[in-house]
Scaffold this motif. Structure first.
Motif, PDB file in Angstrom:
ATOM      1  N   VAL A 243       0.836  -1.203   0.000  1.00 11.60           N
ATOM      2  CA  VAL A 243       0.000   0.000   0.000  1.00 11.60           C
ATOM      3  C   VAL A 243       0.869   1.250   0.000  1.00 11.60           C
ATOM      4  O   VAL A 243       0.622   2.202  -0.764  1.00 11.60           O
ATOM      5  CB  VAL A 243      -0.957  -0.014   1.210  1.00 11.60           C
ATOM      6  CG1 VAL A 243      -1.617   1.346   1.397  1.00 11.60           C
ATOM      7  CG2 VAL A 243      -2.019  -1.093   1.030  1.00 11.60           C
ATOM      8  N   GLU A 244       1.902   1.268   0.827  1.00 10.74           N
ATOM      9  CA  GLU A 244       2.773   2.443   0.884  1.00 10.74           C
ATOM     10  C   GLU A 244       3.556   2.630  -0.410  1.00 10.74           C
ATOM     11  O   GLU A 244       3.729   3.759  -0.889  1.00 10.74           O
ATOM     12  CB  GLU A 244       3.716   2.329   2.089  1.00 10.74           C
ATOM     13  CG  GLU A 244       2.978   2.469   3.413  1.00 10.74           C
ATOM     14  CD  GLU A 244       3.880   2.326   4.624  1.00 10.74           C
ATOM     15  OE1 GLU A 244       5.099   2.144   4.442  1.00 10.74           O
ATOM     16  OE2 GLU A 244       3.351   2.395   5.746  1.00 10.74           O
ATOM     17  N   ARG A 245       4.008   1.538  -1.000  1.00 17.74           N
ATOM     18  CA  ARG A 245       4.773   1.636  -2.243  1.00 17.74           C
ATOM     19  C   ARG A 245       3.884   2.123  -3.388  1.00 17.74           C
ATOM     20  O   ARG A 245       4.299   2.937  -4.213  1.00 17.74           O
ATOM     21  CB  ARG A 245       5.385   0.283  -2.567  1.00 17.74           C
ATOM     22  CG  ARG A 245       6.586   0.362  -3.495  1.00 17.74           C
ATOM     23  CD  ARG A 245       7.460  -0.853  -3.339  1.00 17.74           C
ATOM     24  NE  ARG A 245       6.809  -2.095  -3.712  1.00 17.74           N
ATOM     25  CZ  ARG A 245       7.051  -3.266  -3.120  1.00 17.74           C
ATOM     26  NH1 ARG A 245       7.909  -3.352  -2.115  1.00 17.74           N
ATOM     27  NH2 ARG A 245       6.438  -4.348  -3.522  1.00 17.74           N
ATOM     28  N   ILE A 246       2.657   1.625  -3.439  1.00 18.43           N
ATOM     29  CA  ILE A 246       1.716   2.064  -4.463  1.00 18.43           C
ATOM     30  C   ILE A 246       1.407   3.552  -4.296  1.00 18.43           C
ATOM     31  O   ILE A 246       1.409   4.326  -5.264  1.00 18.43           O
ATOM     32  CB  ILE A 246       0.426   1.227  -4.400  1.00 18.43           C
ATOM     33  CG1 ILE A 246       0.707  -0.201  -4.895  1.00 18.43           C
ATOM     34  CG2 ILE A 246      -0.691   1.860  -5.214  1.00 18.43           C
ATOM     35  CD1 ILE A 246      -0.396  -1.185  -4.574  1.00 18.43           C
ATOM     36  N   ALA A 247       1.144   3.972  -3.056  1.00 20.63           N
ATOM     37  CA  ALA A 247       0.818   5.376  -2.797  1.00 20.63           C
ATOM     38  C   ALA A 247       1.952   6.304  -3.221  1.00 20.63           C
ATOM     39  O   ALA A 247       1.709   7.406  -3.743  1.00 20.63           O
ATOM     40  CB  ALA A 247       0.496   5.574  -1.321  1.00 20.63           C
ATOM     41  N   GLN A 248       3.190   5.868  -3.036  1.00 18.66           N
ATOM     42  CA  GLN A 248       4.331   6.692  -3.422  1.00 18.66           C
ATOM     43  C   GLN A 248       4.413   6.894  -4.933  1.00 18.66           C
ATOM     44  O   GLN A 248       5.012   7.862  -5.403  1.00 18.66           O
ATOM     45  CB  GLN A 248       5.627   6.058  -2.912  1.00 18.66           C
ATOM     46  CG  GLN A 248       5.807   6.165  -1.408  1.00 18.66           C
ATOM     47  CD  GLN A 248       6.968   5.334  -0.889  1.00 18.66           C
ATOM     48  OE1 GLN A 248       7.704   4.717  -1.659  1.00 18.66           O
ATOM     49  NE2 GLN A 248       7.135   5.316   0.424  1.00 18.66           N
ATOM     50  N   PHE A 258      -7.246   5.822  -4.334  1.00 23.21           N
ATOM     51  CA  PHE A 258      -6.685   4.499  -4.040  1.00 23.21           C
ATOM     52  C   PHE A 258      -7.133   4.010  -2.671  1.00 23.21           C
ATOM     53  O   PHE A 258      -7.606   2.874  -2.512  1.00 23.21           O
ATOM     54  CB  PHE A 258      -5.167   4.561  -4.132  1.00 23.21           C
ATOM     55  CG  PHE A 258      -4.456   3.338  -3.614  1.00 23.21           C
ATOM     56  CD1 PHE A 258      -4.750   2.080  -4.107  1.00 23.21           C
ATOM     57  CD2 PHE A 258      -3.479   3.453  -2.630  1.00 23.21           C
ATOM     58  CE1 PHE A 258      -4.095   0.946  -3.630  1.00 23.21           C
ATOM     59  CE2 PHE A 258      -2.814   2.335  -2.152  1.00 23.21           C
ATOM     60  CZ  PHE A 258      -3.126   1.078  -2.652  1.00 23.21           C
ATOM     61  N   HIS A 259      -7.023   4.858  -1.653  1.00 22.00           N
ATOM     62  CA  HIS A 259      -7.407   4.450  -0.293  1.00 22.00           C
ATOM     63  C   HIS A 259      -8.913   4.229  -0.180  1.00 22.00           C
ATOM     64  O   HIS A 259      -9.364   3.367   0.580  1.00 22.00           O
ATOM     65  CB  HIS A 259      -6.917   5.487   0.718  1.00 22.00           C
ATOM     66  CG  HIS A 259      -5.445   5.434   0.971  1.00 22.00           C
ATOM     67  ND1 HIS A 259      -4.842   4.372   1.615  1.00 22.00           N
ATOM     68  CD2 HIS A 259      -4.438   6.287   0.643  1.00 22.00           C
ATOM     69  CE1 HIS A 259      -3.541   4.583   1.693  1.00 22.00           C
ATOM     70  NE2 HIS A 259      -3.265   5.725   1.107  1.00 22.00           N
ATOM     71  N   ARG A 277      -5.289   2.786  10.197  1.00 17.82           N
ATOM     72  CA  ARG A 277      -5.814   1.957  11.280  1.00 17.82           C
ATOM     73  C   ARG A 277      -5.226   0.551  11.281  1.00 17.82           C
ATOM     74  O   ARG A 277      -5.004  -0.047  12.337  1.00 17.82           O
ATOM     75  CB  ARG A 277      -7.340   1.867  11.141  1.00 17.82           C
ATOM     76  CG  ARG A 277      -8.043   1.001  12.158  1.00 17.82           C
ATOM     77  CD  ARG A 277      -9.493   0.750  11.752  1.00 17.82           C
ATOM     78  NE  ARG A 277      -9.588  -0.077  10.549  1.00 17.82           N
ATOM     79  CZ  ARG A 277     -10.715  -0.267   9.874  1.00 17.82           C
ATOM     80  NH1 ARG A 277     -11.832   0.327  10.261  1.00 17.82           N
ATOM     81  NH2 ARG A 277     -10.717  -1.033   8.792  1.00 17.82           N
ATOM     82  N   ASP A 278      -4.976   0.001  10.080  1.00 21.63           N
ATOM     83  CA  ASP A 278      -4.705  -1.427   9.954  1.00 21.63           C
ATOM     84  C   ASP A 278      -3.267  -1.796   9.618  1.00 21.63           C
ATOM     85  O   ASP A 278      -2.947  -2.986   9.538  1.00 21.63           O
ATOM     86  CB  ASP A 278      -5.617  -2.036   8.877  1.00 21.63           C
ATOM     87  CG  ASP A 278      -7.087  -1.928   9.245  1.00 21.63           C
ATOM     88  OD1 ASP A 278      -7.390  -1.993  10.452  1.00 21.63           O
ATOM     89  OD2 ASP A 278      -7.915  -1.773   8.336  1.00 21.63           O
ATOM     90  N   LYS A 279      -2.397  -0.826   9.435  1.00 22.84           N
ATOM     91  CA  LYS A 279      -1.044  -1.157   8.973  1.00 22.84           C
ATOM     92  C   LYS A 279      -0.248  -1.978   9.985  1.00 22.84           C
ATOM     93  O   LYS A 279       0.731  -2.640   9.606  1.00 22.84           O
ATOM     94  CB  LYS A 279      -0.272   0.098   8.581  1.00 22.84           C
ATOM     95  CG  LYS A 279      -0.084   1.108   9.700  1.00 22.84           C
ATOM     96  CD  LYS A 279       0.588   2.355   9.150  1.00 22.84           C
ATOM     97  CE  LYS A 279       0.706   3.448  10.209  1.00 22.84           C
ATOM     98  NZ  LYS A 279       1.340   4.674   9.650  1.00 22.84           N
TER      99      LYS A 279
END
Length: 356
Positions: A243-248, A258-259, A277-279
């Protein structure tokens, strides 16, 4: 080796948290829930929890339970032997509390005096646990697969095309395709197993049709991904990392979209993934690796599956309600179909899309 306790939920949960996986298929470390040894728990070599219920074979009346129930003879290192029914639970992350609760329920319902009656009284709870675990695991595996592809695509197209890739990912939205890349449709099917055996939810998932915008599809691919959950320290990706890599790789406004699409994945905003909340939730943070990737060209005539036209004579059949399982071979047409190798899969999917 065996331990025994007082049958309380708290004691059991604590013991299961520290229970190691078996060293071999024919070896088990048992934790007995009570002094009479009426309910035992172990982990198989894959880390899945099992409940052992000594005695004659138990009768299950609910299919989800009977499918997970078996009866065998078991030997111990000290030479002892027991006959026991075994309940096998899915490899869902952090299932310790559920199994501890079920053991406590079995004991509360009288397992030490009449195991069959106790089992019958507890069967509804067992079935509910098995069904929810299977559903949760299926959604988790599916999300891991779709995010893996989304990450791969975004990392291999130029910034102007990244919005088109994100827009083509259905996420939680109702859609005829998991991904729509121009006139190319892509269904992503992910499994914990070693073969490309997948559940198909409607003929539209295996037939060339129409994009959501009405454009006629020119090709349809089924991406079969095999994943393996790993232990911390073994490496691999996690859903939060993806998720973090995609957001970047997205512009700020696109990150919000996306979120939003993540939030309802699986059809429930309450249980959908919300990154802030879920990371740190253990089930999402469990690492996994890709064991195989097979991109099947579903227009290949060598893939023999029913078509909508084949069923036209069944006038009383709701064709759109059909669901079935497919077992796709490792080779359909030499090394042409399926496409294998992650970089080759991505190249084929992107094709002329990046030049539009």
């Amino acid at each position: 080796m065996a331990q025994q306790g007082d049958g309380s939920f708290e004691w059991l949960k604590e013991q299961l948290r520290g229970l190691d996986s078996a060293a071999a298929e024919d070896a088990r470390d048992l934790v007995w829930a009570d002094e009479s040894h009426s309910v035992g728990v172990s982990r198989d070599p894959q880390g899945r929890l099992e409940i052992f219920l000594p005695g004659t074979p138990l009768r299950a009346t609910i299919k989800a339970v009977s499918d997970s129930l078996s009866h065998h003879q078991w030997w111990f290192a000290d030479g002892g032997v027991i006959e026991a029914s075994k309940l096998q639970f899915p490899g869902a992350p952090h299932f310790d509390g559920v199994v501890a609760f079920l053991c406590a329920e079995l004991l509360e319902n009288g397992a030490s005096s009449d195991l069959q009656i106790a089992f019958a009284r507890t069967e509804q709870s067992i079935a509910l646990a098995l069904t929810r675990a299977a559903l949760g695991s299926e959604i988790l595996v599916g999300l891991a697969g779709e995010l893996t592809l989304l990450d791969g695509l975004l990392s291999n197209v130029e910034p102007p095309q990244r919005w088109q890739v994100l827009d083509g990912w259905a996420g939680s939205m109702p859609s005829s395709r998991d991904f729509q890349l121009g006139a190319t449709g892509v269904e992503v099917k992910t499994t914990n197993g070693s073969s490309s055996t997948h559940h198909i939810q409607g003929l539209h998932q295996v037939e060339v049709g129409y994009a959501d915008g009405g454009e006629v599809e020119t090709s349809l691919f089924l991406l079969s991904l095999g994943i393996r959950w790993t232990d911390p320290g073994e490496g691999g990706d996690t859903i939060p990392v993806l998720v973090e890599r995609i957001a970047q790789n997205l512009e700020v406004d696109d990150r919000e979209l996306f979120h939003q699409r993540l939030l309802q994945y699986g059809g429930d905003t309450g249980s959908g993934y919300r990154h802030d909340r879920d990371k740190f939730v253990a089930s999402y943070a469990r690492p996994f690796t890709i064991r195989f990737e097979r991109l099947y060209d579903m227009t290949d005539p060598r893939i023999r599956l029913p078509k909508r036209g084949d069923l036209s004579t069944f006038t009383d059949l709701d064709v759109d309600s059909l669901s079935f399982r497919v077992a796709l071979p490792q080779q359909v047409r030499g090394d042409i179909n399926p496409t294998t190798g992650w970089s080759t899969v991505l190249d084929r999917l992107i094709g002329d899309f990046a030049t539009r």
